[in-house]
Design a protein around this motif. Sequence first.
Motif, mmCIF file in Angstrom:
data_model
loop_
_atom_site.group_PDB
_atom_site.id
_atom_site.type_symbol
_atom_site.label_atom_id
_atom_site.label_comp_id
_atom_site.label_asym_id
_atom_site.label_seq_id
_atom_site.Cartn_x
_atom_site.Cartn_y
_atom_site.Cartn_z
ATOM 1 N N THR A 21 54.846 76.208 7.356
ATOM 2 C CA THR A 21 55.429 75.182 8.216
ATOM 3 C C THR A 21 54.772 75.248 9.588
ATOM 4 O O THR A 21 54.476 76.335 10.083
ATOM 5 C CB THR A 21 56.952 75.357 8.351
ATOM 6 O OG1 THR A 21 57.246 76.646 8.916
ATOM 7 C CG2 THR A 21 57.624 75.251 6.985
ATOM 8 N N ILE A 22 54.565 74.095 10.215
ATOM 9 C CA ILE A 22 53.785 74.060 11.457
ATOM 10 C C ILE A 22 54.623 74.287 12.710
ATOM 11 O O ILE A 22 54.100 74.282 13.820
ATOM 12 C CB ILE A 22 52.991 72.748 11.589
ATOM 13 C CG1 ILE A 22 53.935 71.547 11.771
ATOM 14 C CG2 ILE A 22 52.076 72.547 10.387
ATOM 15 C CD1 ILE A 22 53.209 70.252 12.127
ATOM 16 N N GLY A 23 55.944 74.505 12.548
ATOM 17 C CA GLY A 23 56.775 74.794 13.707
ATOM 18 C C GLY A 23 57.023 73.564 14.563
ATOM 19 O O GLY A 23 56.869 72.419 14.124
ATOM 20 N N ASP A 24 57.415 73.797 15.807
ATOM 21 C CA ASP A 24 57.647 72.677 16.728
ATOM 22 C C ASP A 24 56.305 72.028 17.034
ATOM 23 O O ASP A 24 55.405 72.671 17.566
ATOM 24 C CB ASP A 24 58.299 73.175 18.019
ATOM 25 C CG ASP A 24 58.815 72.036 18.890
ATOM 26 O OD1 ASP A 24 58.049 71.066 19.103
ATOM 27 O OD2 ASP A 24 59.956 72.113 19.366
ATOM 28 N N PRO A 25 56.134 70.746 16.721
ATOM 29 C CA PRO A 25 54.824 70.118 16.912
ATOM 30 C C PRO A 25 54.415 69.956 18.365
ATOM 31 O O PRO A 25 53.247 69.638 18.638
ATOM 32 C CB PRO A 25 54.982 68.760 16.225
ATOM 33 C CG PRO A 25 56.448 68.511 16.192
ATOM 34 C CD PRO A 25 57.106 69.849 16.090
ATOM 35 N N ALA A 26 55.337 70.196 19.294
ATOM 36 C CA ALA A 26 54.982 70.143 20.710
ATOM 37 C C ALA A 26 54.491 71.492 21.231
ATOM 38 O O ALA A 26 54.006 71.581 22.354
ATOM 39 C CB ALA A 26 56.178 69.683 21.542
ATOM 40 N N ASP A 75 54.248 65.038 -2.068
ATOM 41 C CA ASP A 75 55.183 66.117 -2.344
ATOM 42 C C ASP A 75 54.429 67.309 -2.910
ATOM 43 O O ASP A 75 53.207 67.260 -3.119
ATOM 44 C CB ASP A 75 56.286 65.668 -3.304
ATOM 45 C CG ASP A 75 55.740 65.083 -4.604
ATOM 46 O OD1 ASP A 75 54.726 65.600 -5.117
ATOM 47 O OD2 ASP A 75 56.330 64.108 -5.103
ATOM 48 N N VAL A 76 55.175 68.393 -3.158
ATOM 49 C CA VAL A 76 54.542 69.630 -3.597
ATOM 50 C C VAL A 76 53.935 69.483 -4.992
ATOM 51 O O VAL A 76 52.928 70.133 -5.306
ATOM 52 C CB VAL A 76 55.560 70.791 -3.546
ATOM 53 C CG1 VAL A 76 56.637 70.623 -4.611
ATOM 54 C CG2 VAL A 76 54.870 72.136 -3.680
ATOM 55 N N ARG A 77 54.503 68.651 -5.810
ATOM 56 C CA ARG A 77 53.944 68.463 -7.156
ATOM 57 C C ARG A 77 52.542 67.882 -7.086
ATOM 58 O O ARG A 77 51.642 68.298 -7.827
ATOM 59 C CB ARG A 77 54.861 67.572 -7.989
ATOM 60 C CG ARG A 77 56.197 68.226 -8.350
ATOM 61 C CD ARG A 77 57.077 67.274 -9.131
ATOM 62 N NE ARG A 77 58.336 67.897 -9.503
ATOM 63 C CZ ARG A 77 59.397 67.966 -8.703
ATOM 64 N NH1 ARG A 77 59.324 67.459 -7.481
ATOM 65 N NH2 ARG A 77 60.511 68.545 -9.101
ATOM 66 N N GLN A 118 63.300 72.600 6.208
ATOM 67 C CA GLN A 118 64.144 72.116 5.108
ATOM 68 C C GLN A 118 63.308 71.772 3.874
ATOM 69 O O GLN A 118 63.666 72.125 2.744
ATOM 70 C CB GLN A 118 64.920 70.872 5.542
ATOM 71 C CG GLN A 118 66.100 71.132 6.454
ATOM 72 C CD GLN A 118 66.800 69.835 6.823
ATOM 73 O OE1 GLN A 118 66.184 68.917 7.368
ATOM 74 N NE2 GLN A 118 68.082 69.741 6.504
ATOM 75 N N ALA A 119 62.195 71.090 4.075
ATOM 76 C CA ALA A 119 61.359 70.672 2.953
ATOM 77 C C ALA A 119 60.750 71.880 2.252
ATOM 78 O O ALA A 119 60.707 71.947 1.014
ATOM 79 C CB ALA A 119 60.255 69.735 3.448
#
Length: 349
Positions: A21-26, A75-77, A118-119
């Motif tokens: 996950t890329i975290g807070d994009p700011a 999506d992940v699939r 969440q994703a």
Amino acid sequence: MRGELGTGTAQVAPRPVIGVTIGDPAGIGPEIVAKALAHSEVHGWSRVIVYGQALALERIRHVVPEMPRLEVVADVREALSAAHDGVPVVEVTAAFPPDVPIGEVSEAGGRASFAYVQAAVRDALAGHLDGIATAPIHKEALRAAGVPYIGHTEMLADLTGSSSSYTMFMTGPLRIFFVTRHVSLRQACDLVTRERVLETILAADRYLRRLGIAQPRLAVAALNPHASDGGLMGDEEARAVTPAVAEARDRGIQAAGPVPADSVFVQAIEGRHDAVISLYHDQGHIAAKVYDFDRTVSLTLGLPFLRTSVDHGTALDIAGTGRAREISMLEAIRVAALYARPWRTGTGR
């Protein structure tokens, strides 16, 4: 390639699938993720799937020209279904407007960073990911977005329905568990009880065994200087730590303590302990970060899957400048790739 054959007839085990996950994009999350993905060894350790928004990554490409090509997937699939020319990015639909400034706390940043987690959690629980490595999020941004969690640990425990989760720091030979974390120092002192210390010792022993250490040797740090010098400087050691250690020993656990905090971490680095039980946040954080700030990794244990993270914040003051170092993100992905499958199966290393 996943499932490729090595020399001889033995099949090479497929690389673990790690969601990043890329975290807070700011903040510096997009930058350190982009820089980490530019290291070829990352793709030998694991099959990485990024969770975020390509926009948040592409807008810092001018300071990370080495960023690999990104390939947006639904999506992940789709990410797992075929080979990709670039790094797959699961495009999370939390809108992060392009005009939101880099380097500033924002409601949009908090909302987006929560949606990325969440994703990734959804896909890990469904078995598509072996583990998750997270870039930093910002507490004030989460609050501005109305997200009811102070940080990743609390968020992940609730999203997975886990009754308890523990943070373990890992840097080189040093492993650290925490009795308390995100509370004030005054509250932390009050929370040093026999029950809490014993619970942490038991959890540390259980989780280290699951990670492959057959007979963990644990040491509990003292709260007071010189472990209180026999009660001259506080009674927490006699009242809480010593009874907890004694009960843990009665249960067959190799536990020592209380050990003065100015010695116990050095002893662990020298190999006398497999892990240290830190009684409060800064006690363990300072030790790990002084030993090796860049390579300190945070592991969340007690979830259905392994989660690792950098051990630093969003660094809004340098976000978007190209100055952020990716070493901790690299380590987080490496440790996730190393331990994610053993954690899920409980087979050890």
